[in-house]
Scaffold this active site. Structure first.
Site, PDB file in Angstrom:
ATOM      1  N   LYS A 151       0.857  -1.645  -0.260  1.00 47.24           N
ATOM      2  CA  LYS A 151      -0.218  -0.505   0.139  1.00 47.24           C
ATOM      3  C   LYS A 151       1.004   1.479   0.427  1.00 47.24           C
ATOM      4  O   LYS A 151       0.767   1.904  -1.329  1.00 47.24           O
ATOM      5  CB  LYS A 151      -0.885   0.444   1.730  1.00 47.24           C
ATOM      6  N   ASN A 152       1.545   1.156   0.964  1.00 49.66           N
ATOM      7  CA  ASN A 152       2.532   2.247   0.797  1.00 49.66           C
ATOM      8  C   ASN A 152       3.688   3.082  -0.080  1.00 49.66           C
ATOM      9  O   ASN A 152       4.293   4.017  -0.288  1.00 49.66           O
ATOM     10  CB  ASN A 152       3.594   2.289   2.561  1.00 49.66           C
ATOM     11  N   ARG A 190      -6.056  11.043   3.756  1.00 43.76           N
ATOM     12  CA  ARG A 190      -5.359  12.208   4.602  1.00 43.76           C
ATOM     13  C   ARG A 190      -3.465  12.058   3.637  1.00 43.76           C
ATOM     14  O   ARG A 190      -3.460  12.857   3.378  1.00 43.76           O
ATOM     15  CB  ARG A 190      -4.848  12.711   5.319  1.00 43.76           C
ATOM     16  N   CYS A 227      -4.949  12.051  12.070  1.00 39.97           N
ATOM     17  CA  CYS A 227      -6.241  10.365  11.668  1.00 39.97           C
ATOM     18  C   CYS A 227      -6.160  10.071  12.783  1.00 39.97           C
ATOM     19  O   CYS A 227      -5.548  11.001  13.659  1.00 39.97           O
ATOM     20  CB  CYS A 227      -5.818  10.200  10.481  1.00 39.97           C
ATOM     21  N   ARG A 241      -0.456  13.891  12.908  1.00 41.23           N
ATOM     22  CA  ARG A 241       0.102  14.051  10.894  1.00 41.23           C
ATOM     23  C   ARG A 241       0.216  15.608  10.343  1.00 41.23           C
ATOM     24  O   ARG A 241      -0.384  16.053   9.443  1.00 41.23           O
ATOM     25  CB  ARG A 241      -0.499  13.470   9.921  1.00 41.23           C
ATOM     26  N   PRO A 242       1.039  16.070  11.273  1.00 41.16           N
ATOM     27  CA  PRO A 242       1.782  17.386  10.279  1.00 41.16           C
ATOM     28  C   PRO A 242       2.374  17.941   9.383  1.00 41.16           C
ATOM     29  O   PRO A 242       2.516  16.681   8.679  1.00 41.16           O
ATOM     30  CB  PRO A 242       3.018  18.285  11.465  1.00 41.16           C
ATOM     31  N   ILE A 243       2.095  18.214   8.709  1.00 45.00           N
ATOM     32  CA  ILE A 243       3.002  18.582   6.906  1.00 45.00           C
ATOM     33  C   ILE A 243       3.845  19.544   6.872  1.00 45.00           C
ATOM     34  O   ILE A 243       4.386  20.388   5.985  1.00 45.00           O
ATOM     35  CB  ILE A 243       2.316  18.206   5.963  1.00 45.00           C
ATOM     36  N   ASP A 244       4.384  19.868   7.860  1.00 41.26           N
ATOM     37  CA  ASP A 244       5.165  21.152   7.846  1.00 41.26           C
ATOM     38  C   ASP A 244       6.603  20.932   7.457  1.00 41.26           C
ATOM     39  O   ASP A 244       7.043  22.179   6.575  1.00 41.26           O
ATOM     40  CB  ASP A 244       5.686  21.934   9.416  1.00 41.26           C
ATOM     41  N   LEU A 245       7.153  19.459   7.282  1.00 34.51           N
ATOM     42  CA  LEU A 245       8.701  18.969   6.934  1.00 34.51           C
ATOM     43  C   LEU A 245       8.190  19.626   5.155  1.00 34.51           C
ATOM     44  O   LEU A 245       9.597  20.175   4.688  1.00 34.51           O
ATOM     45  CB  LEU A 245       8.476  17.908   7.254  1.00 34.51           C
ATOM     46  N   ASP A 275       3.593   0.768  12.017  1.00 29.66           N
ATOM     47  CA  ASP A 275       2.862  -0.346  11.485  1.00 29.66           C
ATOM     48  C   ASP A 275       2.688  -1.700  11.706  1.00 29.66           C
ATOM     49  O   ASP A 275       1.802  -2.116  11.282  1.00 29.66           O
ATOM     50  CB  ASP A 275       2.848   0.521   9.582  1.00 29.66           C
ATOM     51  N   ILE A 331       7.340   6.809  16.819  1.00 28.26           N
ATOM     52  CA  ILE A 331       6.773   7.798  15.918  1.00 28.26           C
ATOM     53  C   ILE A 331       5.437   8.335  16.232  1.00 28.26           C
ATOM     54  O   ILE A 331       5.452   9.706  15.393  1.00 28.26           O
ATOM     55  CB  ILE A 331       6.472   6.154  14.889  1.00 28.26           C
ATOM     56  N   ARG A 380      -9.095  -0.469   4.384  1.00 27.86           N
ATOM     57  CA  ARG A 380      -7.681   0.128   3.771  1.00 27.86           C
ATOM     58  C   ARG A 380      -6.077  -0.221   3.954  1.00 27.86           C
ATOM     59  O   ARG A 380      -5.246   0.203   2.299  1.00 27.86           O
ATOM     60  CB  ARG A 380      -7.503   1.018   4.365  1.00 27.86           C
TER      61      ARG A 380
HETATM   62  C1  EPZ Z   1       4.017   6.785   6.584  1.00 29.42           C
HETATM   63  O1  EPZ Z   1       3.666   7.753   6.116  1.00 29.42           O
HETATM   64  C2  EPZ Z   1       3.316   5.811   6.330  1.00 29.42           C
HETATM   65  N1  EPZ Z   1       1.630   5.908   5.266  1.00 29.42           N
HETATM   66  C3  EPZ Z   1       2.560   5.089   7.455  1.00 29.42           C
HETATM   67  O2  EPZ Z   1       1.689   3.980   7.292  1.00 29.42           O
HETATM   68  C4  EPZ Z   1       3.696   4.982   8.185  1.00 29.42           C
HETATM   69  O3  EPZ Z   1       3.438   4.457   9.316  1.00 29.42           O
HETATM   70  C5  EPZ Z   1       4.819   5.827   8.223  1.00 29.42           C
HETATM   71  O4  EPZ Z   1       5.384   6.351   7.040  1.00 29.42           O
HETATM   72  C6  EPZ Z   1       5.903   6.261   9.168  1.00 29.42           C
HETATM   73  O5  EPZ Z   1       6.417   5.239   8.344  1.00 29.42           O
HETATM   74  C7  EPZ Z   1       1.648   5.604   3.662  1.00 29.42           C
HETATM   75  O6  EPZ Z   1       2.608   6.028   3.489  1.00 29.42           O
HETATM   76  C8  EPZ Z   1       0.566   6.591   2.878  1.00 29.42           C
HETATM   77  P1  EPZ Z   1       6.031  10.722   7.847  1.00 29.42           P
HETATM   78  P2  EPZ Z   1       3.444   9.663   6.448  1.00 29.42           P
HETATM   79  O7  EPZ Z   1       5.894  11.224   6.872  1.00 29.42           O
HETATM   80  O8  EPZ Z   1       4.572   9.738   5.692  1.00 29.42           O
HETATM   81  C9  EPZ Z   1       5.677  13.160  11.415  1.00 29.42           C
HETATM   82  C10 EPZ Z   1      -0.158   2.751   7.600  1.00 29.42           C
HETATM   83  O9  EPZ Z   1      -0.315   2.191   9.005  1.00 29.42           O
HETATM   84  N2  EPZ Z   1       5.650  14.650  11.069  1.00 29.42           N
HETATM   85  O10 EPZ Z   1       7.334   9.265   8.368  1.00 29.42           O
HETATM   86  O11 EPZ Z   1       3.300  10.032   6.511  1.00 29.42           O
HETATM   87  C11 EPZ Z   1       5.066  12.564  12.106  1.00 29.42           C
HETATM   88  O12 EPZ Z   1       3.674  13.984  12.806  1.00 29.42           O
HETATM   89  C12 EPZ Z   1       0.663   3.910   7.836  1.00 29.42           C
HETATM   90  O13 EPZ Z   1       0.182   2.667   6.699  1.00 29.42           O
HETATM   91  C13 EPZ Z   1       6.811  15.817  10.891  1.00 29.42           C
HETATM   92  O14 EPZ Z   1       6.107  16.306  11.689  1.00 29.42           O
HETATM   93  O15 EPZ Z   1       5.476   9.355   8.342  1.00 29.42           O
HETATM   94  C14 EPZ Z   1       5.330  11.768  12.412  1.00 29.42           C
HETATM   95  O16 EPZ Z   1       5.632  11.498  13.652  1.00 29.42           O
HETATM   96  C15 EPZ Z   1       0.104   5.010   9.045  1.00 29.42           C
HETATM   97  N3  EPZ Z   1       5.836  16.399  10.050  1.00 29.42           N
HETATM   98  C16 EPZ Z   1       6.891  11.593  12.029  1.00 29.42           C
HETATM   99  O17 EPZ Z   1       7.304  12.354  11.317  1.00 29.42           O
HETATM  100  C17 EPZ Z   1       5.960  16.274   8.731  1.00 29.42           C
HETATM  101  O18 EPZ Z   1       5.477  17.481   7.818  1.00 29.42           O
HETATM  102  C18 EPZ Z   1       6.413  10.053  10.670  1.00 29.42           C
HETATM  103  O19 EPZ Z   1       5.554  10.846   9.937  1.00 29.42           O
HETATM  104  C19 EPZ Z   1       5.865  14.665   8.838  1.00 29.42           C
HETATM  105  C20 EPZ Z   1       5.787  14.309   9.573  1.00 29.42           C
END
Ligand code: EPZ
Length: 417
Positions: free
Chosen positions: A22-23, A92, A116, A121-125, A305, A327, A397
């Protein structure tokens, strides 16, 4: 809403082909908008998150035809640069389209993804990195508006190895002017799959799977064919199901090199693991031993996960396990439901202390999110008696027809709408 009914206590003993990841498929489908051509994606899992992504593609004006696990995506007639609130709220992780839409249209307008069930799930980065590429971003009225006269390569350092931010940068920088480097990039195998897909369409990306990724902007990208990598999290979940029931499972298509942390933990807990080129075999014939501590970390550390399905294992293991979820801040919603089944789990912030019980008992439980729902399935398979799991929509999902694969492997499990 749908529910699964499991009569526990039966050994899992099965063999089947592992679904596509999926990812990996979600960012790869987003990438199809980059080339304005015809793309064919093989080994595409039949998941509700894939259906939601197809809705986004069609909303952008792309043509999508699905033949079971084969998806044809033609992005030549893309005629929109927006993702409406309805679709962003549905999934999202559609935020992963942002970089691709901007690269194709030089503008994008998406509703803020919001949080969610598992966290804010911030997107600041993501936004900081896209601004570094010369993209003008304004956030107002719940929407993110992006405009770029041109996208210019930049050196970007991620404060955290965010998977989504790494993917959005790769998508936005593919056709940028100049070279982009990502330092402290996410190293998940799904990043490598995206890199392979993009390079096949003519991009020039190197370093995927490592901490530094280099993207040399190119002028032209073309439609491609690609086979999605196997899903390591789904693999870990089915391995846990076999381990929880003292059974055996053979997962064809598994890539063991993506699963070291998962396989090592299962070995430590007393399972016999056979790692082969393109499959993994697990046998478990006695009560599992508790692993002392399980800390979730960015890849190649133990994946967040798979934390909840492995907590279901710890709940019946011999000994005490301490989980530390590093995480996501709200990824213990399965705990109350496991406790209803007789698990002995105490929470303290990011820590969960799990004292293994001889057995769990079936109960009516509720899935609150995707992987927590999978944990309840693992627990239900091992428990004495009947377990009903509400809210199968969360499980669907990420898991393709979970009840079919488990029933084929000896489980007594049915889906009731
Ligand atoms: C991906 O989510 C996966 N989803 C998640 O899988 C997975 O748990 C995660 O990576 C970590 O491996 C998909 O690929 C669709 P991150 P993503 O950005 O990209 C923080 C599942 O069950 N963060 O690596 O959203 C965030 O809050 C799902 O299949 C910021 O602070 O993960 C989190 O604490 C759940 N600012 C950490 O980083 C940002 O701009 C990891 O997030 C982005 C992230």
């Amino acid at each position: 809403m749908g529910r699964l009914v499991i009569e526990g206590g039966r050994r899992i003993d099965g063999e089947f082909a592992l679904q596509g990841a999926k990812n990996a498929v979600l960012p790869i489908l987003a990438a199809t908008v980059l080339n304005g051509g015809k793309n064919i994606v093989y080994n595409c899992p039949e998941l509700s998150d894939v259906s939601s992504t197809i809705e986004v593609l069609e909303n952008l004006g792309c043509k999508v035809v699905r033949h079971q696990n084969i998806l044809e995506v033609d992005s030549s007639d893309m005629n929109s640069h927006t993702i409406p609130e309805r679709l962003m709220r549905k999934m999202r992780s559609s935020i992963i389209f942002l970089g691709a839409i901007i690269a194709r249209c030089k503008k994008a307008c998406v509703s803020m993804p919001g949080g969610c069930e598992i966290g804010q799930r911030p997107i600041d980065l993501h936004l900081k990195a896209l601004r570094a590429l010369g993209i003008e971003i304004t956030e107002s009225h719940g929407y993110i508006n992006c405009v770029a006269d041109k996208i210019t390569g930049a050196d970007i350092h991620l404060d955290f190895p965010s998977v989504g931010a790494t993917e959005n940068i790769m998508l936005a920088a593919c056709t940028a002017d100049g070279i982009t480097t990502i330092e402290n990039a996410a190293r998940e195998p799904e990043i490598m799959d995206l890199q392979n897909f993009l390079n096949r369409m003519g991009a020039r990306i190197s370093g995927g799977g490592g901490s530094v990724i280099r993207i040399e902007g190119v002028k032209k990208l073309s439609g491609v064919e690609h086979t999605i990598m196997p899903d390591r999290i789904v693999a870990g979940t089915y391995l846990a199901a076999a381990a929880a029931t003292k059974g055996q499972i053979i997962l064809n298509g598994a890539d063991c090199t993506h699963m070291s942390a998962i396989l090592n933990l299962l070995s430590d807990m007393g399972c016999r693991i056979y790692r082969e080129e393109a499959r993994v075999i697990l046998t478990a014939n006695r009560r599992l031993l508790a692993a002392a501590t399980v800390k979730t970390m960015p890849y190649p550390g133990f994946p967040t996960d798979i934390q909840s399905p492995f907590m279901a294992l710890a709940a019946i293991a011999d000994g005490t396990t301490i989980f530390i979820e590093n995480i996501f801040e709200n990824r213990y919603q399965h705990v109350d439901e496991l406790v209803r089944m007789g698990a002995d789990i105490r929470l303290d912030g990011r820590c969960a202390v799990v004292v293994g019980a001889e057995r769990l008992t079936g109960a009516n439980v509720v899935a609150k999110e995707l992987r927590g729902g999978a944990a309840l399935v693992v627990a239900g398979l091992a428990a004495d008696g009947i377990t009903t799991i509400e809210n199968t929509k969360y499980i669907d999902r990420g898991y393709e027809r979970i009840e079919d694969y488990l029933a084929l492997s000896g489980a007594k499990i049915t889906r009731k709408e």
